[in-house]
Design a protein around this motif. Structure first.
Motif, PDB file in Angstrom:
ATOM      1  N   LEU A  87      -8.828  11.972  25.387  1.00 21.80           N
ATOM      2  CA  LEU A  87      -8.865  12.925  26.727  1.00 21.80           C
ATOM      3  C   LEU A  87      -8.124  12.073  27.799  1.00 21.80           C
ATOM      4  CD1 LEU A  87     -12.297  14.379  26.755  1.00 21.80           C
ATOM      5  CD2 LEU A  87     -10.421  15.404  25.865  1.00 21.80           C
ATOM      6  N   PRO A  88      -7.444  12.669  28.562  1.00 15.62           N
ATOM      7  CA  PRO A  88      -6.576  12.184  29.668  1.00 15.62           C
ATOM      8  C   PRO A  88      -7.636  11.173  30.589  1.00 15.62           C
ATOM      9  CG  PRO A  88      -5.897  14.243  29.434  1.00 15.62           C
ATOM     10  CD  PRO A  88      -7.166  14.333  28.675  1.00 15.62           C
ATOM     11  N   GLU A  89      -8.731  11.589  30.653  1.00 16.28           N
ATOM     12  CA  GLU A  89      -9.645  10.637  31.317  1.00 16.28           C
ATOM     13  C   GLU A  89     -10.329   9.526  30.756  1.00 16.28           C
ATOM     14  OE1 GLU A  89      -9.177  14.852  33.202  1.00 16.28           O
ATOM     15  OE2 GLU A  89      -9.843  13.980  31.251  1.00 16.28           O
ATOM     16  N   LEU A  90     -10.078   9.348  29.459  1.00 15.57           N
ATOM     17  CA  LEU A  90     -10.704   8.315  28.808  1.00 15.57           C
ATOM     18  C   LEU A  90      -9.940   7.118  28.947  1.00 15.57           C
ATOM     19  CD1 LEU A  90     -13.094   7.392  26.807  1.00 15.57           C
ATOM     20  CD2 LEU A  90     -11.635   7.910  24.943  1.00 15.57           C
ATOM     21  N   SER A  91     -10.696   5.921  29.338  1.00 12.03           N
ATOM     22  CA  SER A  91      -9.991   4.729  29.082  1.00 12.03           C
ATOM     23  C   SER A  91     -10.203   3.922  27.672  1.00 12.03           C
ATOM     24  CB  SER A  91     -10.439   3.746  30.205  1.00 12.03           C
ATOM     25  OG  SER A  91     -10.523   3.984  31.367  1.00 12.03           O
ATOM     26  N   ARG A  92      -8.959   3.830  27.114  1.00 11.50           N
ATOM     27  CA  ARG A  92      -8.871   3.528  25.796  1.00 11.50           C
ATOM     28  C   ARG A  92      -9.884   2.308  25.484  1.00 11.50           C
ATOM     29  NH1 ARG A  92      -4.948   4.026  20.742  1.00 11.50           N
ATOM     30  NH2 ARG A  92      -5.670   6.283  21.150  1.00 11.50           N
ATOM     31  N   GLY A  93     -10.388   2.317  24.384  1.00 10.45           N
ATOM     32  CA  GLY A  93     -11.422   1.155  24.178  1.00 10.45           C
ATOM     33  C   GLY A  93     -12.809   1.046  24.814  1.00 10.45           C
ATOM     34  N   THR A  94     -13.130   2.165  25.605  1.00  7.60           N
ATOM     35  CA  THR A  94     -14.344   2.227  26.275  1.00  7.60           C
ATOM     36  C   THR A  94     -15.084   3.734  26.146  1.00  7.60           C
ATOM     37  OG1 THR A  94     -13.686   3.287  28.310  1.00  7.60           O
ATOM     38  CG2 THR A  94     -13.125   0.926  28.118  1.00  7.60           C
ATOM     39  N   ASP A  95     -16.276   3.714  26.789  1.00  7.85           N
ATOM     40  CA  ASP A  95     -17.032   4.977  26.647  1.00  7.85           C
ATOM     41  C   ASP A  95     -16.743   5.937  27.950  1.00  7.85           C
ATOM     42  OD1 ASP A  95     -18.631   3.530  28.313  1.00  7.85           O
ATOM     43  OD2 ASP A  95     -20.483   4.002  27.341  1.00  7.85           O
ATOM     44  N   HIS A  96     -15.895   5.471  29.067  1.00 10.00           N
ATOM     45  CA  HIS A  96     -15.789   6.017  30.197  1.00 10.00           C
ATOM     46  C   HIS A  96     -14.280   5.858  30.695  1.00 10.00           C
ATOM     47  CE1 HIS A  96     -15.972   1.498  30.490  1.00 10.00           C
ATOM     48  NE2 HIS A  96     -15.106   1.743  31.684  1.00 10.00           N
ATOM     49  N   GLY A  97     -14.162   6.308  31.930  1.00  4.62           N
ATOM     50  CA  GLY A  97     -12.763   6.543  32.336  1.00  4.62           C
ATOM     51  C   GLY A  97     -12.583   5.531  33.625  1.00  4.62           C
ATOM     52  N   ALA A  98     -11.598   5.534  34.015  1.00  5.22           N
ATOM     53  CA  ALA A  98     -11.268   4.411  35.249  1.00  5.22           C
ATOM     54  C   ALA A  98     -12.034   4.435  36.293  1.00  5.22           C
ATOM     55  CB  ALA A  98      -9.881   4.624  35.469  1.00  5.22           C
ATOM     56  N   ALA A  99     -12.480   5.856  36.745  1.00  4.27           N
ATOM     57  CA  ALA A  99     -13.562   5.914  37.692  1.00  4.27           C
ATOM     58  C   ALA A  99     -14.545   5.150  37.621  1.00  4.27           C
ATOM     59  CB  ALA A  99     -13.950   7.329  37.918  1.00  4.27           C
ATOM     60  N   ALA A 100     -15.172   4.607  36.468  1.00  3.83           N
ATOM     61  CA  ALA A 100     -16.475   3.953  36.322  1.00  3.83           C
ATOM     62  C   ALA A 100     -16.085   2.367  36.293  1.00  3.83           C
ATOM     63  CB  ALA A 100     -16.932   4.273  34.862  1.00  3.83           C
ATOM     64  N   ASP A 101     -15.007   1.965  36.520  1.00  6.43           N
ATOM     65  CA  ASP A 101     -14.579   0.457  36.378  1.00  6.43           C
ATOM     66  C   ASP A 101     -15.421  -0.275  37.428  1.00  6.43           C
ATOM     67  OD1 ASP A 101     -12.899   0.942  33.934  1.00  6.43           O
ATOM     68  OD2 ASP A 101     -10.962   0.669  35.335  1.00  6.43           O
ATOM     69  N   ARG A 172     -14.263  15.980  30.050  1.00  8.80           N
ATOM     70  CA  ARG A 172     -13.405  15.552  31.248  1.00  8.80           C
ATOM     71  C   ARG A 172     -13.986  15.448  32.669  1.00  8.80           C
ATOM     72  NH1 ARG A 172      -7.654  18.245  30.500  1.00  8.80           N
ATOM     73  NH2 ARG A 172      -7.189  16.585  32.026  1.00  8.80           N
ATOM     74  N   ARG A 173     -14.776  16.414  32.960  1.00  8.53           N
ATOM     75  CA  ARG A 173     -15.353  16.187  34.309  1.00  8.53           C
ATOM     76  C   ARG A 173     -16.410  14.870  34.434  1.00  8.53           C
ATOM     77  NH1 ARG A 173     -19.895  20.713  36.330  1.00  8.53           N
ATOM     78  NH2 ARG A 173     -20.661  19.778  38.189  1.00  8.53           N
ATOM     79  N   SER A 174     -17.076  14.785  33.179  1.00  4.68           N
ATOM     80  CA  SER A 174     -18.053  13.615  33.441  1.00  4.68           C
ATOM     81  C   SER A 174     -17.229  12.526  33.161  1.00  4.68           C
ATOM     82  CB  SER A 174     -19.190  13.898  32.164  1.00  4.68           C
ATOM     83  OG  SER A 174     -19.851  12.811  32.181  1.00  4.68           O
ATOM     84  N   LEU A 175     -16.025  12.009  32.622  1.00  2.79           N
ATOM     85  CA  LEU A 175     -15.429  10.875  32.473  1.00  2.79           C
ATOM     86  C   LEU A 175     -14.747  10.922  33.978  1.00  2.79           C
ATOM     87  CD1 LEU A 175     -13.658  11.231  29.036  1.00  2.79           C
ATOM     88  CD2 LEU A 175     -15.461   9.526  29.800  1.00  2.79           C
ATOM     89  N   ARG A 176     -14.607  11.921  34.260  1.00  5.22           N
ATOM     90  CA  ARG A 176     -13.428  11.922  35.776  1.00  5.22           C
ATOM     91  C   ARG A 176     -14.477  11.430  36.943  1.00  5.22           C
ATOM     92  NH1 ARG A 176     -10.957  16.375  35.137  1.00  5.22           N
ATOM     93  NH2 ARG A 176     -12.592  17.840  36.100  1.00  5.22           N
ATOM     94  N   ASP A 177     -15.786  11.832  36.674  1.00  6.30           N
ATOM     95  CA  ASP A 177     -16.662  11.499  37.600  1.00  6.30           C
ATOM     96  C   ASP A 177     -17.240   9.927  37.640  1.00  6.30           C
ATOM     97  OD1 ASP A 177     -16.761  14.062  38.693  1.00  6.30           O
ATOM     98  OD2 ASP A 177     -18.702  14.583  37.935  1.00  6.30           O
ATOM     99  N   GLY A 178     -16.749   9.275  36.678  1.00  5.69           N
ATOM    100  CA  GLY A 178     -17.297   7.861  36.580  1.00  5.69           C
ATOM    101  C   GLY A 178     -18.610   7.560  35.782  1.00  5.69           C
ATOM    102  N   ASN A 179     -19.001   8.666  34.776  1.00  7.84           N
ATOM    103  CA  ASN A 179     -20.086   8.559  34.087  1.00  7.84           C
ATOM    104  C   ASN A 179     -19.603   7.843  32.633  1.00  7.84           C
ATOM    105  OD1 ASN A 179     -21.988   9.840  35.739  1.00  7.84           O
ATOM    106  ND2 ASN A 179     -20.668  11.865  35.175  1.00  7.84           N
ATOM    107  N   ALA A 180     -20.701   7.347  31.995  1.00  5.64           N
ATOM    108  CA  ALA A 180     -20.286   6.928  30.729  1.00  5.64           C
ATOM    109  C   ALA A 180     -21.080   7.715  29.529  1.00  5.64           C
ATOM    110  CB  ALA A 180     -21.076   5.540  30.505  1.00  5.64           C
ATOM    111  N   LEU A 181     -20.241   7.781  28.175  1.00  8.31           N
ATOM    112  CA  LEU A 181     -20.851   8.735  27.146  1.00  8.31           C
ATOM    113  C   LEU A 181     -21.131   7.738  26.142  1.00  8.31           C
ATOM    114  CD1 LEU A 181     -18.050  11.756  27.582  1.00  8.31           C
ATOM    115  CD2 LEU A 181     -20.161  11.396  28.683  1.00  8.31           C
TER     116      LEU A 181
END
Length: 328
Positions: A87-101, A172-181
């Motif tokens: 998914l575009p919002e997923l940071s590869r190798g993680t359970d989240h997107g860049a917003a969560a960094d 995608r919304r959840s990842l974009r918000d900075g949540n972790a899955l």
């Protein structure tokens, strides 16, 4: 505090909680865009992006694990046998997107802080809001809206076959918000996971986790990786799990329990938002009001009161001086 079994109310072979996924609206996008969180001060506890690229099957073709599929009320997913685009919002190798960094912490560190409170960071208070038993199409969107409006993140521990029941836009919304899955199992079946010898438990837990991750990668992308794993019922509820823990460790995963809860899965749960806040305060006090909180909630379809209470719970935590984080 009650044992974990009361904190995750799904018995063997039963569908406990469902929640809903709605598509992202403009208001959600604007809330996300304006979301802010206190920047951590430089210290040994400053969040840092975690990546497992090239490890633990990250980036491999998605196929069915070689062990038999664990029991589930959901249909077995169709493994494509190819690398699934992230998914575009997923940071590869993680359970989240860049917003969560800026607020993500290693699951192994959080586990240590909760199980050995003296090791917790001394210069700050961190609350990890967690939701089990989703995603669902009815409650998960409501909780995302609560988080967006409060400008805080959460970690969602997923029963991954339920990813088939929600729209990709919700994830995608959840990842974009900075949540972790993170992972809460494939089967959520107590008898399958925890019956028999310690060796039997290790075999079934590791098989279940392999299927859970494969299902997640089928939906989120081959780059998905989560180091946070929550045992159904909680690690605290079971015995002879050391071999199972080791099997998870070989997959790069650490089990995560909780040290506070809203009471939404108790036999006699609170009946009002103020009751849930009171229950949270009680469980915090029982643990000595720790500097690091991992708070158990659920985003199942029947957890309407949890969604109604979340704004009050978050306001209380903020008033107590907690910042907020997620786990990977």
């Amino acid at each position: 505090m009650a044992l974990g079994l009361t904190g995750c109310a799904r018995s063997s072979g039963t569908a406990s909680s469902g929640s809903s996924a709605a598509s992202v609206g403009a208001s959600a996008s604007s809330a996300t865009a304006s979301a802010t969180s206190p920047k951590p001060s430089p210290s040994s506890t400053t969040p840092a992006p975690f990546a497992a690229v090239g490890k633990y099957g990250v980036g491999d073709a998605v196929t069915h694990p070689t062990c038999p599929v664990p029991p589930s009320q959901h249909r077995t997913f169709k493994a494509p046998g190819k690398v699934v685009p992230d998914l575009p919002e997923l940071s590869r190798g993680t359970d989240h997107g860049a917003a969560a960094d800026k607020w993500v912490y290693p699951a192994s560190s959080v586990q240590k802080w909760v199980t050995t409170p003296t090791t917790a960071p001394k210069n700050k208070k961190i609350a990890f809001i967690t939701f089990d038993d989703g995603p669902t199409a009815s409650m998960t969107p409501r909780e995302l809206t609560n988080l967006e409006q409060a400008r805080v993140p959460a970690t969602f521990f997923m029963i991954t076959p339920q990813l088939q029941d929600v729209q990709t836009s919700l994830l995608r919304r959840s990842l974009r918000d900075g949540n972790a899955l993170a992972i809460h199992s494939y089967s959520h079946d107590y008898h399958y996971l925890f019956h028999g010898s310690a060796s039997d438990k290790a075999t079934h837990v590791s098989c279940d986790d392999d299927w859970a991750v494969a299902q997640a990668r089928d939906v989120l992308g081959a780059g998905y990786y989560a180091s946070g794993f929550r045992y159904p019922g909680g690690h605290m509820s079971w015995h002879n799990l050391r071999p199972a823990d080791a099997a998870l460790g070989r997959r790069g995963a650490s089990w995560i329990d909780w040290n506070a809860e809203s009471g939404d899965a108790e036999a006699n749960p609170p009946r009002t938002p103020s009751g849930m806040v009171a229950y949270l305060k009680k469980t915090m006090a029982e643990e000595g009001n720790p500097r690091v909180l991992v708070i158990l909630n659920h985003d199942a379809a029947d957890k309407r009161l949890t969604a109604e209470s979340m704004p009050s719970l978050i306001r209380y935590l903020k008033a107590q001086g907690y910042s907020f984080g997620v786990m990977n």
